[in-house]
Design an enzyme around this catalytic site. Structure first.
Site, PDB file in Angstrom:
ATOM      1  N   CYS B 222       0.855  -1.206   0.000  1.00 38.66           N
ATOM      2  CA  CYS B 222       0.000   0.000   0.000  1.00 38.66           C
ATOM      3  C   CYS B 222       0.882   1.243   0.000  1.00 38.66           C
ATOM      4  CB  CYS B 222      -0.926  -0.003   1.215  1.00 38.66           C
ATOM      5  SG  CYS B 222      -2.017   1.441   1.267  1.00 38.66           S
ATOM      6  N   CYS B 225      -0.455   4.310   1.815  1.00 37.62           N
ATOM      7  CA  CYS B 225      -0.340   4.230   3.278  1.00 37.62           C
ATOM      8  C   CYS B 225       1.089   4.484   3.732  1.00 37.62           C
ATOM      9  CB  CYS B 225      -0.722   2.834   3.784  1.00 37.62           C
ATOM     10  SG  CYS B 225      -2.355   2.287   3.317  1.00 37.62           S
ATOM     11  N   ASP B 226       2.012   3.763   3.126  1.00 37.02           N
ATOM     12  CA  ASP B 226       3.344   3.646   3.716  1.00 37.02           C
ATOM     13  C   ASP B 226       4.421   4.531   3.073  1.00 37.02           C
ATOM     14  OD1 ASP B 226       2.231   1.828   5.437  1.00 37.02           O
ATOM     15  OD2 ASP B 226       2.797   0.088   4.255  1.00 37.02           O
TER      16      ASP B 226
END
Lengths: 78, 394
Positions: B222, B225-226
Site C-alpha cells: 500500500c 499508506c506507507d
C-alpha cells in the site's frame, strides 16, 4: 481501568481511517498521530512495534498491533 | 391487528405484496378495486391516493409494497401487527451481496431500487479504490480523492437503508439449492434467494524469499499508506502497470531514489510513464525478475535477475513496494463455480455464473479491464440479472 489507545497513521491511509472509525464505533477513546508529518511519533512507533515501517500501528495498553486487524483489536481491548 | 390490502387486477406490485405476505404467513383481507368503483372511491378518500396497492394495518395506512418491504426490514411491521415474537425470525433475503467495493455497492443500489430485500456482507468498504490516492478517470469527476469517492458510494447506498454486515469473513457457502446459505466465520448464517458475488481482488504477492518475513518491515502493498515512512530513503517498486507507476508517483516527492523493476516492458498508461520518466529520480529496470528480498529484521536490499543476460544483481533499498496485479478473492467459490486459470469466476454477459441464482461482478470475474467504472457497470448488471431471475421464479 480503561486501556490507553494510540493509533499511528498517515494521511493517505484508508485502513487507518477504517481503524479509527472502528474504534469510534466501539466507543473507545484514542489518541491519533500522523507519522508522515511527526518524526518523533514515527520513531516512537518503530520502537514499540519492533521496527514496523507500515501503518496503521495501534497500541492498546501493552499490546501493539500492526495493521487493521479487527479481531486483534477486540482481543486487546478486553 | 388486521391487515387489509387494496389491489387491482393486473397490478404487479399488488402481486408482489400478496406474495410477500403469504411467504411470511401474514393473514390479510383483500379488496380488489377497479378505477371508478365504489370501493376505489372509498380507498381514495381514506388514503388521498389512487396508486395501488394500498395497505392498512388496523386503521393505519402504511403505504404500498415498498413501504411494506421497508417496514419488515426495520422490524416495525411485526410490531404494528402485534407479533413482537417475530423479530427473531431468520429473514430470507432476496439478494445477499458479498463485497462492498464499487461492484457490490452499485449492485446494492439496483437491488434496493427493485425493492429486493438486500443484505451486504463484506470484510471492508470500498475495496481496491481505497488503495489509491486519487481517481482521475471516473466519469463526472476530473479528479476525486479515492476515500471521498468511496464515502459518496457508501452514503448513496445508505440513503436507501440497506442492511449491512461489515468486518466479517465468510466461512462457508452453499449456493446449490434454491435458497442459498452464507455462513460467517463466527457461525452466523444468512439465507438468500440470490447471491451476488462482488468480492474483488487482493494484492498478488511476489512469492520470493524474504517477502513474508519482511512484511511491514519495509515490504508494503500500500504505497498511499506507507510511502510517507520512506522519507529520503532508497526504495524499489516492483511491477510495470498503472498501479506500479502510481506507487512510484506516491513516492517521488518523498524517497531519495526509486528503482522500478518490471518483468515486462512498462504496460501502464503513457501519461503515467511520462511523469515517471520525467521525475529524474527513477531508474527503470525492465525484463527483470525479483528473486529475493534481503534483510534480517528490516529490508536492506532486493535481488533480481535480468531475463536478457541471466545475470543476478542486488540493489540496496530500505523499502520494496509490490504492485504486480491482483489475485481474485474467489477461493471459497472455487469448488462450486467455474473459474479460469487465474482463479477469476467465469460469467456470461448477464453476469450469470452457471449456478442458478448466483451472479458475479467486478474484479473477481473474468471480465477484462479492472476499472472502477467497469465494476460499477457490472454490479448494476448483476443486480438486474438477479431481479430478472427472481421474477422468473414466481
Amino acid at each position: 481501568m480503561e486501556k490507553k489507545v494510540k493509533i499511528y497513521t498517515t494521511s493517505g491511509c484508508h485502513y487507518c481511517q477504517q481503524a479509527k472509525e472502528f474504534l469510534t464505533e466501539k466507543g473507545v477513546e484514542f489518541e491519533s498521530c500522523d507519522v508522515g508529518a511527526d518524526k518523533a511519533a514515527f520513531q516512537e512507533m518503530k520502537k514499540i512495534s519492533g521496527g514496523a515501517r507500515s501503518v496503521p500501528v495501534i497500541s492498546i495498553g501493552d499490546w501493539v498491533i500492526v495493521g487493521f486487524e479487527r479481531e486483534e483489536i477486540e482481543k486487546a481491548l478486553k | 391487528m388486521n391487515l387489509l390490502i387494496y389491489t387491482m387486477y393486473g397490478c404487479p406490485f399488488c402481486l408482489h405484496a400478496k406474495a410477500f405476505l403469504q411467504e411470511r404467513d401474514i393473514p390479510f383481507q383483500e379488496i380488489v378495486v377497479t378505477p371508478g368503483s365504489e370501493e376505489w372511491g372509498r380507498m381514495r378518500e381514506k388514503t388521498g391516493s389512487g396508486s395501488l396497492p394500498q395497505i392498512f394495518i388496523g386503521e393505519e395506512n402504511v403505504g404500498g409494497y415498498a413501504h411494506l418491504v421497508h417496514l419488515e426490514a426495520t422490524g416495525a411491521l411485526y410490531e404494528k401487527l402485534g407479533q413482537t415474537w417475530r423479530k427473531s425470525d431468520t429473514p430470507l433475503y432476496d439478494a445477499i451481496i458479498l463485497g462492498a467495493g464499487p461492484a457490490g455497492l452499485s449492485a446494492a443500489i439496483y437491488t434496493i431500487r427493485k425493492l429486493m430485500k438486500t443484505l451486504i456482507i463484506s470484510k471492508d468498504v470500498g475495496g481496491q479504490v481505497t488503495w489509491t490516492n486519487d481517481v482521475d478517470n471516473y466519469l463526472g469527476f476530473s479528479q476525486v480523492n479515492a476515500a471521498e469517492l468511496v464515502a459518496k458510494f457508501e452514503s448513496h447506498v445508505k440513503t436507501f437503508g440497506v442492511e449491512r454486515v461489515i468486518g466479517k469473513n465468510v466461512g462457508a457457502i452453499d449456493l446449490a439449492g434454491r435458497i442459498k446459505r452464507v455462513t460467517l466465520e463466527d457461525g452466523k448464517t444468512y439465507y438468500g434467494k440470490t447471491v451476488v458475488i462482488a468480492t474483488g481482488g487482493s494484492h498478488r504477492p511476489l512469492n520470493v524469499p524474504g517477502e513474508k518475513e519482511l512484511l511491514a518491515k519495509g515490504v508494503s502493498y500500500c504505497s498511499t499508506c506507507d510511502a510517507p515512512l520512506f522519507d529520503d530513503a532508497d526504495v524499489a517498486v516492483v511491477g510495470g502497470g498503472n498501479s506500479a507507476l502510481e506507487a512510484v508517483l506516491d513516492l517521488v516527492n518523498i524517497a531519495r531514489r526509486i528503482y522500478l523493476i518490471s518483468l515486462t516492458p512498462l504496460t501502464g498508461d503513457s501519461f503515467y510513464q511520462e511523469k515517471v520518466r520525467h521525475s529524474g529520480k527513477v531508474e527503470i529496470f525492465t525484463e527483470c525478475r525479483p528473486t529475493r528480498i534481503l534483510g534480517d529484521n528490516m529490508v536492506q536490499g532486493i535481488e533480481y535477475q535480468s531475463l536478457k543476460t541471466g545475470e543476478i544483481h542486488t540493489i540496496d533499498v530500505e523499502g520494496v513496494f509490490v504492485e504486480i496485479g491482483l489475485l481474485p478473492n474467489s477461493s471459497i467459490f472455487i469448488d462450486t463455480l467455474a473459474t479460469n486459470r487465474k482463479g477469476e469466476i467465469l460469467v456470461d454477459k448477464e453476469c450469470r455464473t452457471g449456478m442458478a441464482g448466483v451472479f458475479a461482478c467486478g474484479d473477481v470475474t473474468d471480465v477484462p479491464y479492472k476499472q472502477v467504472v467497469v465494476a460499477v457497470g457490472e454490479g448494476a448488471k448483476a443486480a438486474l440479472s438477479a431481479y430478472e431471475y427472481l421474477l422468473n421464479q414466481k
